[in-house]
Structure formats: C-alpha cells, structure tokens
Design a protein around this motif. Structure first.
Motif, short mmCIF file in Angstrom:
data_model
loop_
_atom_site.label_atom_id
_atom_site.label_comp_id
_atom_site.label_asym_id
_atom_site.label_seq_id
_atom_site.Cartn_x
_atom_site.Cartn_y
_atom_site.Cartn_z
N GLN A 189 43.88 36.44 35.69
CA GLN A 189 42.81 35.67 36.31
C GLN A 189 41.58 36.56 36.46
O GLN A 189 41.68 37.79 36.41
N TYR A 190 40.43 35.93 36.67
CA TYR A 190 39.21 36.67 36.97
C TYR A 190 38.49 36.00 38.13
O TYR A 190 38.75 34.84 38.46
N ARG A 191 37.60 36.76 38.73
CA ARG A 191 36.84 36.27 39.88
C ARG A 191 35.45 36.88 39.82
O ARG A 191 35.32 38.08 39.57
N LEU A 192 34.43 36.09 40.04
CA LEU A 192 33.06 36.57 40.03
C LEU A 192 32.53 36.53 41.46
O LEU A 192 32.44 35.46 42.07
N ILE A 193 32.24 37.71 42.00
CA ILE A 193 31.66 37.82 43.34
C ILE A 193 30.29 38.43 43.15
O ILE A 193 30.16 39.61 42.84
N GLY A 194 29.26 37.61 43.31
CA GLY A 194 27.91 38.06 42.97
C GLY A 194 27.88 38.35 41.47
O GLY A 194 28.20 37.48 40.67
N ASP A 195 27.55 39.57 41.10
CA ASP A 195 27.55 39.96 39.69
C ASP A 195 28.77 40.82 39.33
O ASP A 195 28.84 41.35 38.23
N ASP A 196 29.69 41.00 40.26
CA ASP A 196 30.89 41.81 40.01
C ASP A 196 32.04 40.92 39.56
O ASP A 196 32.34 39.90 40.18
N THR A 237 41.82 30.84 36.55
CA THR A 237 42.84 31.09 35.54
C THR A 237 42.31 30.62 34.18
O THR A 237 42.16 29.43 33.96
N PRO A 238 42.02 31.57 33.28
CA PRO A 238 41.51 31.18 31.96
C PRO A 238 42.65 30.74 31.05
O PRO A 238 43.82 31.03 31.30
N THR A 239 42.30 30.06 29.98
CA THR A 239 43.27 29.71 28.95
C THR A 239 43.52 30.95 28.10
O THR A 239 42.57 31.54 27.57
N LEU A 240 44.78 31.35 27.97
CA LEU A 240 45.11 32.53 27.17
C LEU A 240 45.09 32.17 25.69
O LEU A 240 45.48 31.07 25.29
N ASN A 241 44.61 33.11 24.87
CA ASN A 241 44.59 32.93 23.43
C ASN A 241 46.00 32.96 22.85
O ASN A 241 46.93 33.50 23.48
N THR A 242 46.15 32.42 21.65
CA THR A 242 47.42 32.47 20.93
C THR A 242 47.86 33.92 20.81
O THR A 242 47.06 34.80 20.50
N ALA A 278 34.60 37.70 25.57
CA ALA A 278 36.03 37.85 25.29
C ALA A 278 36.58 39.08 26.01
O ALA A 278 35.95 40.13 26.01
N VAL A 279 37.75 38.93 26.62
CA VAL A 279 38.39 40.00 27.39
C VAL A 279 39.74 40.30 26.78
O VAL A 279 40.53 39.39 26.52
N GLY A 280 40.04 41.56 26.55
CA GLY A 280 41.35 41.90 26.01
C GLY A 280 41.54 43.38 25.84
O GLY A 280 40.77 44.19 26.35
N GLN A 281 42.56 43.73 25.10
CA GLN A 281 42.82 45.14 24.83
C GLN A 281 41.95 45.58 23.65
O GLN A 281 41.48 44.76 22.86
N VAL A 282 41.73 46.87 23.54
CA VAL A 282 40.82 47.39 22.52
C VAL A 282 41.35 47.15 21.12
O VAL A 282 40.61 46.79 20.22
N THR A 283 42.64 47.31 20.91
CA THR A 283 43.21 47.09 19.58
C THR A 283 44.23 45.97 19.62
O THR A 283 44.88 45.74 20.63
N ASP A 314 42.08 39.90 21.93
CA ASP A 314 41.44 39.18 23.03
C ASP A 314 42.41 38.23 23.71
O ASP A 314 42.99 37.35 23.08
N ALA A 315 42.56 38.40 25.02
CA ALA A 315 43.48 37.57 25.79
C ALA A 315 42.84 36.24 26.18
O ALA A 315 43.48 35.20 26.15
N PHE A 316 41.57 36.28 26.56
CA PHE A 316 40.84 35.08 26.98
C PHE A 316 39.35 35.35 26.91
O PHE A 316 38.93 36.49 26.68
N THR A 317 38.55 34.31 27.13
CA THR A 317 37.09 34.45 27.07
C THR A 317 36.47 33.96 28.37
O THR A 317 36.79 32.87 28.85
N LEU A 318 35.58 34.77 28.92
CA LEU A 318 34.83 34.38 30.11
C LEU A 318 33.79 33.32 29.73
O LEU A 318 33.34 33.31 28.58
N PRO A 319 33.37 32.46 30.65
CA PRO A 319 32.41 31.42 30.31
C PRO A 319 30.95 31.89 30.33
O PRO A 319 30.04 31.10 30.53
#
Length: 108
Positions: free
Chosen positions: A32-39, A16-21, A86-91, A54-59
C-alpha cells in the motif's frame, strides 16, 4: 492575542493499488501507499515471479527516485519510483517477501 495554527498536511490514508501481473501480496501484508502532503510512504510485502520489475503504478508522476535497504538476510534490495509513477524493484528478478515498508518516505 490570536493564535495561528500551521496547516495540516492532506492525508490520503492507506491506498491499496492493483498489483501488476507477476506480483502477489503476502497474506495480511498487502503493498500500500499513503500520501501525506508531498511525502509518500509505503508498507506491505509482495512476491515477484520476475515477470516485471514494477509492482504497481501511482496515480501521479514522479521524479525518478531509488531507495535501498537490506532484507532480513542482509541481501541488498532497491526500490525504484519511475517518472511514470511505477513502483517496484530495480531489476526484474524473482523475489520473495519484497518489503515496501522498509524503505524511507520519499517526496514527490
């Protein structure tokens, strides 16, 4: 005769990442995100006030990837994973119930 088993991909479990303001999680559907191998897989939904795309940033850093889907009303939605992770919507626009889980897994 010996048996060889393929290596099992590493799995971080759901993180569970910290969501941006400007972003909030829907009750019971925290992004949430999950890393399985490189996926990388995503799940959960969030609301945005439009303050930031941007909703949150992956490490970790990524190649820029954009994936698309449509919501329950058929409205197009696009999610971007930027080179910074950074992960989020395009606009940066207000959105209700943006579904991260509707996007296919991506490879880092």
């Amino acid at each position: 005769m010996s048996q060889f088993w393929p290596p099992v991909a590493s799995d971080t479990g759901w993180i569970t990442p910290t969501l941006n303001t400007g972003w909030t999680a829907l009750v019971g559907e925290t992004p949430q995100y999950r890393l399985i191998g490189d996926d990388i897989k995503f799940r959960g939904r969030g609301n945005s006030t439009g303050a930031t795309a941007d909703a949150f940033t992956l490490p970790f850093t990524m190649l820029v990837q954009v994936v698309g889907q449509t919501d329950a009303n058929g409205t197009p939605a696009r999610c971007i994973v930027r080179t910074t992770g950074a992960v989020g919507q395009v606009t940066a626009a207000a959105v209700t119930a943006f579904s991260f889980g509707g996007f296919p897994p991506i490879t880092r």
